[in-house]
Write an enzyme that holds these catalytic residues in place. Structure first.
Site, PDB file in Angstrom:
ATOM      1  N   HIS A 190       0.831  -1.210   0.000  1.00 26.69           N
ATOM      2  CA  HIS A 190       0.000   0.000   0.000  1.00 26.69           C
ATOM      3  C   HIS A 190       0.867   1.263   0.000  1.00 26.69           C
ATOM      4  O   HIS A 190       0.399   2.346  -0.372  1.00 26.69           O
ATOM      5  CB  HIS A 190      -0.905  -0.026   1.241  1.00 26.69           C
ATOM      6  CG  HIS A 190      -2.176   0.761   1.091  1.00 26.69           C
ATOM      7  ND1 HIS A 190      -2.355   1.734   0.126  1.00 26.69           N
ATOM      8  CD2 HIS A 190      -3.340   0.733   1.797  1.00 26.69           C
ATOM      9  CE1 HIS A 190      -3.567   2.253   0.253  1.00 26.69           C
ATOM     10  NE2 HIS A 190      -4.183   1.662   1.244  1.00 26.69           N
TER      11      HIS A 190
ATOM     12  N   ASP B 254      -7.842  -7.744 -19.744  1.00 24.61           N
ATOM     13  CA  ASP B 254      -7.811  -8.909 -20.628  1.00 24.61           C
ATOM     14  C   ASP B 254      -6.360  -9.240 -20.947  1.00 24.61           C
ATOM     15  O   ASP B 254      -5.681  -8.506 -21.668  1.00 24.61           O
ATOM     16  CB  ASP B 254      -8.589  -8.591 -21.912  1.00 24.61           C
ATOM     17  CG  ASP B 254      -8.642  -9.767 -22.891  1.00 24.61           C
ATOM     18  OD1 ASP B 254      -7.979 -10.798 -22.630  1.00 24.61           O
ATOM     19  OD2 ASP B 254      -9.331  -9.637 -23.916  1.00 24.61           O
TER      20      ASP B 254
END
Length: 442
Positions: free
Chosen positions: A161, A378
């Site tokens: 993070h 994708d």
């Protein structure tokens, strides 16, 4: 559904940038936003159904594609292959690499999709997640490609993070998938990225390097449940929540207002009193700040808006709660629309810690990944059929996370509440009129 599945890691490998990071880019400064962010992993799981064919050869082919394209994208996102320097003010971009795991799962994907279980989803993560970024000494990026018996797969991405918020994570994943999908030069498929730019606008604060300030969230015996709001129910909810003050509420506003309302009712039912309440929503500050390059800044750029109710407010209708949420966001824009200093950022985080630390007030925190295009990822075998995130705050009281469902209109919510509050809220008729409790993934 239990979480008893077997995940066997069959291979692990260090993936380094395909081209060495140039000397002049070997150090990347962190901003004050990064500095104030805890050293935990942010995780996202992307699930891809089977395209038929031999699952073993398919797994080998896809794993090879993922590793090659990961190596290439790391030349653009080179800090992700580095290590955190001491005092949390910079990243050493030393091509330390990302860790890539390949794993076999002893069940079909449908078993995960049948009323998804949080414990099961956690098993798809690398075991290394428990130590690395917590101490800042491990790999900042961990990836695990899980291959199911049916030929389906789940790609799990975990990044410290300290380096990313949801915006940056999404940009990284979509850049990686674009490279994977492309068989030609990668330069045109990866948008220009510049690390360290946020640090020049919002430099780290020296005194924080020694104090390691952080927001003190409270841990209780909590339970996390998944609720799904489909598109038609959200449309009905928006009509119900519309008012003269907010005639066109957003889907995040109406879902948030309903969850807040039901959570307050659960708390009141269990405590026997009406307590004041605070709703903190983490906000992408790129929408707020005037700096012209703000929309392209990478790293953490997160603030928060606040909405409040008083104990004198006995009943809450959705319209009034939506108005409070909208007003909280507008107040944030008003306060920082002309800019924010590093000292302002520290003060905001400090105030958040004080709000969350109050014991005489019910406080709730929301993080929303809605409208981030994770479903566009994708890699060459179609877009994901399901996205799940396990927030770094998954075991902290009164945390709510929202993500899109695959149609981009519905919303999936994860609520983490005290067990006694969850027992009330999961049978709340108003909530269940608009949301399904942990339905199958379709």
């Amino acid at each position: 559904m239990t979480s008893e599945i077997k995940v066997e890691v069959t291979q692990e490998e260090i993936i380094r940038p395909s081209s060495p990071t140039p000397h002049h880019l070997r150090s990347s400064n962190l901003s004050v936003f990064d500095q104030l962010t805890p050293q935990v992993y942010v995780s996202v799981l992307l699930f891809y159904p089977s395209n038929n064919g031999d699952s073993h050869s398919l797994a080998a082919e896809r794993s090879k594609i993922l590793k090659r394209s990961l190596s290439e994208v790391l030349t653009h996102f080179y800090p992700f292959a580095g290590t955190i320097q001491s005092k949390d003010v910079s990243i050493c971009c030393n091509d330390h690499g990302a860790k890539f795991f390949e794993a076999r799962v002893n069940c079909p994907l449908s078993q995960v999709f049948d009323k998804p279980d949080l414990g099961m989803l956690k098993q798809l993560h690398p075991n290394a997640i428990e130590s690395g970024a917590q101490s800042g000494t491990g790999h900042l990026l961990l990836v695990q490609a899980n291959f199911f018996e049916c030929g389906g797969m789940a790609i799990v991405v975990n990044i410290s993070h300290k380096l990313i918020d949801a915006y940056t994570l999404c940009k990284f994943i979509n850049s990686w998938s674009a490279i994977s999908l492309s068989s030609v030069s990668t330069d045109h498929v990866v948008p220009p990225v510049e690390f360290g730019a946020a640090a020049s606008l919002f430099p780290p604060l020296d005194f924080l390097s020694s104090t390691r300030a952080s927001v003190g969230f409270v841990k209780y015996n909590c339970i996390t449940k998944r609720f799904v709001f489909d598109a038609s129910k959200i449309a009905t909810l928006k009509l119900k929540a519309a008012s003269a003050t907010v005639p066109n509420p957003t889907r995040v506003e109406v879902v948030s207002a309903l969850i807040w309302k039901c959570a307050m009712e659960a708390s009141s039912s269990n405590s026997g009193v009406i307590r004041p309440s605070i709703w903190c929503q983490f906000v992408n500050m790129r929408k707020i700040l005037p700096q012209s390059p703000a929309e392209n800044l990478l790293g953490n750029l997160v603030g928060y808006s606040v909405a409040k109710t008083q104990e004198s407010e006995v009943e809450h209708d959705l319209g009034s709660l939506v108005f409070k949420l909208r007003r909280g966001f507008e107040e944030l824009k008003e306060k920082y629309g002309n800019g924010i200093s590093s000292e302002d950022v520290f003060q905001q985080f400090n105030e958040l810690g004080k709000l969350i630390g109050k014991v005489d007030i019910d406080n709730y925190c929301l993080t929303s990944w809605c409208r981030f295009p994770f479903y566009e990822a994708d890699f060459g075998w179609g877009k994901p059929s399901w996205l799940s995130n396990i927030p770094s705050t998954a075991e902290l009281k009164n945390m709510i996370s929202l993500v899109d469902v695959s149609d981009g209109i519905g919303i999936e919510a994860r609520l983490t509440l005290k067990e006694e509050d969850m027992a009330v809220i999961e049978s709340n008729e108003e909530l269940l009129a608009y949301a399904s409790l942990n339905p199958c993934v379709v």
